[in-house]
Design a protein around this motif. Structure first.
Motif, PDB file in Angstrom:
ATOM      1  N   MET A  92     -61.409 110.749  23.395  1.00 27.36           N
ATOM      2  CA  MET A  92     -62.660 110.508  24.110  1.00 27.36           C
ATOM      3  C   MET A  92     -62.723 109.053  24.531  1.00 27.36           C
ATOM      4  O   MET A  92     -62.290 108.162  23.806  1.00 27.36           O
ATOM      5  N   SER A  93     -63.291 108.799  25.720  1.00 25.77           N
ATOM      6  CA  SER A  93     -63.444 107.443  26.236  1.00 25.77           C
ATOM      7  C   SER A  93     -64.910 107.192  26.546  1.00 25.77           C
ATOM      8  O   SER A  93     -65.720 108.125  26.628  1.00 25.77           O
ATOM      9  N   LYS A  94     -65.217 105.876  26.752  1.00 31.33           N
ATOM     10  CA  LYS A  94     -66.612 105.504  27.004  1.00 31.33           C
ATOM     11  C   LYS A  94     -66.674 104.553  28.188  1.00 31.33           C
ATOM     12  O   LYS A  94     -65.863 103.633  28.321  1.00 31.33           O
ATOM     13  N   CYS A  95     -67.646 104.790  29.063  1.00 25.62           N
ATOM     14  CA  CYS A  95     -67.888 103.895  30.191  1.00 25.62           C
ATOM     15  C   CYS A  95     -69.006 102.927  29.824  1.00 25.62           C
ATOM     16  O   CYS A  95     -70.151 103.373  29.609  1.00 25.62           O
ATOM     17  N   ARG A  96     -68.666 101.660  29.741  1.00 27.59           N
ATOM     18  CA  ARG A  96     -69.683 100.657  29.394  1.00 27.59           C
ATOM     19  C   ARG A  96     -70.678 100.457  30.522  1.00 27.59           C
ATOM     20  O   ARG A  96     -71.842 100.083  30.291  1.00 27.59           O
ATOM     21  N   GLN A  97     -70.246 100.701  31.742  1.00 23.23           N
ATOM     22  CA  GLN A  97     -71.124 100.501  32.894  1.00 23.23           C
ATOM     23  C   GLN A  97     -72.216 101.573  32.955  1.00 23.23           C
ATOM     24  O   GLN A  97     -73.392 101.279  33.136  1.00 23.23           O
ATOM     25  N   ARG A 141     -60.478 106.365  34.282  1.00 21.50           N
ATOM     26  CA  ARG A 141     -61.591 105.785  35.036  1.00 21.50           C
ATOM     27  C   ARG A 141     -62.818 106.696  34.961  1.00 21.50           C
ATOM     28  O   ARG A 141     -62.694 107.905  34.853  1.00 21.50           O
ATOM     29  N   CYS A 142     -63.960 106.077  35.034  1.00 15.43           N
ATOM     30  CA  CYS A 142     -65.229 106.822  34.973  1.00 15.43           C
ATOM     31  C   CYS A 142     -65.390 107.665  36.223  1.00 15.43           C
ATOM     32  O   CYS A 142     -65.209 107.165  37.345  1.00 15.43           O
ATOM     33  N   PRO A 143     -65.750 108.932  36.104  1.00 12.01           N
ATOM     34  CA  PRO A 143     -65.929 109.780  37.289  1.00 12.01           C
ATOM     35  C   PRO A 143     -67.168 109.409  38.108  1.00 12.01           C
ATOM     36  O   PRO A 143     -67.300 109.851  39.243  1.00 12.01           O
ATOM     37  N   LEU A 144     -68.063 108.554  37.554  1.00 11.64           N
ATOM     38  CA  LEU A 144     -69.276 108.178  38.263  1.00 11.64           C
ATOM     39  C   LEU A 144     -69.130 106.858  39.014  1.00 11.64           C
ATOM     40  O   LEU A 144     -69.470 106.758  40.194  1.00 11.64           O
ATOM     41  N   CYS A 145     -68.620 105.833  38.303  1.00 12.32           N
ATOM     42  CA  CYS A 145     -68.553 104.502  38.920  1.00 12.32           C
ATOM     43  C   CYS A 145     -67.129 103.997  39.114  1.00 12.32           C
ATOM     44  O   CYS A 145     -66.932 102.879  39.632  1.00 12.32           O
ATOM     45  N   ASN A 146     -66.157 104.757  38.664  1.00 16.98           N
ATOM     46  CA  ASN A 146     -64.742 104.419  38.809  1.00 16.98           C
ATOM     47  C   ASN A 146     -64.337 103.186  38.001  1.00 16.98           C
ATOM     48  O   ASN A 146     -63.300 102.580  38.256  1.00 16.98           O
ATOM     49  N   THR A 147     -65.126 102.862  36.999  1.00 21.53           N
ATOM     50  CA  THR A 147     -64.798 101.746  36.120  1.00 21.53           C
ATOM     51  C   THR A 147     -63.769 102.195  35.098  1.00 21.53           C
ATOM     52  O   THR A 147     -63.779 103.344  34.648  1.00 21.53           O
ATOM     53  N   ASN A 161     -72.698 103.827  30.448  1.00 20.38           N
ATOM     54  CA  ASN A 161     -73.092 104.140  29.078  1.00 20.38           C
ATOM     55  C   ASN A 161     -73.015 105.653  28.787  1.00 20.38           C
ATOM     56  O   ASN A 161     -73.951 106.258  28.257  1.00 20.38           O
ATOM     57  N   ILE A 162     -71.891 106.215  29.155  1.00 13.14           N
ATOM     58  CA  ILE A 162     -71.669 107.646  28.922  1.00 13.14           C
ATOM     59  C   ILE A 162     -70.322 107.824  28.230  1.00 13.14           C
ATOM     60  O   ILE A 162     -69.432 106.973  28.330  1.00 13.14           O
TER      61      ILE A 162
END
Length: 220
Positions: free
Chosen positions: A1-6, A17-23, A8-9
């Protein structure tokens, strides 16, 4: 599991990479699988069925050789072959098969009756298979239906078609008696009575739910 700090999911997919913000995601503590890996169990069962089939073939070959090299009658390996074959069918169809338990019960019972008829013929045909085994199989399924209806009370009407099938099988036994294929009709008559009483009880006591099920099944 990974976490997007940008955002917060938490992201469960194996992506960087985050599927929402690509971070770029931060790795967190790896979670255990949410669902059991049923493929492992299935592979073990398939392997078990293959081992059983191999051992059954070896046993049958040994018995055939014993019968050929001695005075043992050939019906020994015929009966053993039928029993071993039925065991393999149970493993492949009842355990590994994807059909519902109602269909499995019907098919396995029919195969068992056919197997006993074949054994009866292999020993000279005395008629015990059609006189007693066939109607006893019907009575066994009727008892199973009653138990399943008690256990599955919320969906008891789903067993109506199986009850109708048992009545048809019971009538077939009576027809076989008329053609003198069945010479001792006592068990067949009992099976017919039990099957009809079980069906009538379900339809009458079930009331509207049973009528709706019959209309749905027969499209009337």
């Amino acid at each position: 599991m990974s976490k997007c700090r940008q955002c917060n999911i938490d992201v469960l997919d194996e992506t960087v990479r985050c599927p929402l913000c690509n971070t770029v995601l931060d790795e967190t503590v790896e979670m255990e699988d949410m669902y059991p890996d049923i493929r492992v169990k299935t592979r073990k069962l398939v392997l078990f069925s293959r081992i059983y089939f191999f051992l059954a073939a070896v046993i049958e070959i040994i018995l055939i050789n014993i019968c050929m090299l001695s005075e043992v009658q050939s019906l020994v390996y015929i009966i053993s072959g039928l029993v071993l074959l039925f065991g393999y069918i149970v493993i492949k169809y009842a355990i590994l098969g994807t059909s519902g338990y109602i269909a499995k019960t019907e098919v396995l019972t029919v195969i068992a009756v056919i197997m006993f008829v074949a054994i009866d013929f292999s020993v000279g045909y005395n008629g015990w298979s059609v006189n007693y085994v066939f109607p006893s199989g019907i009575l066994l399924i009727d008892a199973g239906i009653l138990v399943l209806m008690v256990i599955n009370r919320k969906n008891w009407q789903s067993y109506l078609m199986l009850q109708i099938f048992m009545v048809v099988c019971s009538c077939a036994a009576v027809v076989l008696n008329a053609f003198q294929i069945i010479t001792d009709p006592i068990v067949s008559i009992v099976a017919l009575n039990i099957s009809v009483i079980l069906l009538l009880g379900t339809v009458i006591i079930g009331g509207r739910r049973s009528r709706v099920e019959l209309k749905r099944r027969f499209h009337i």
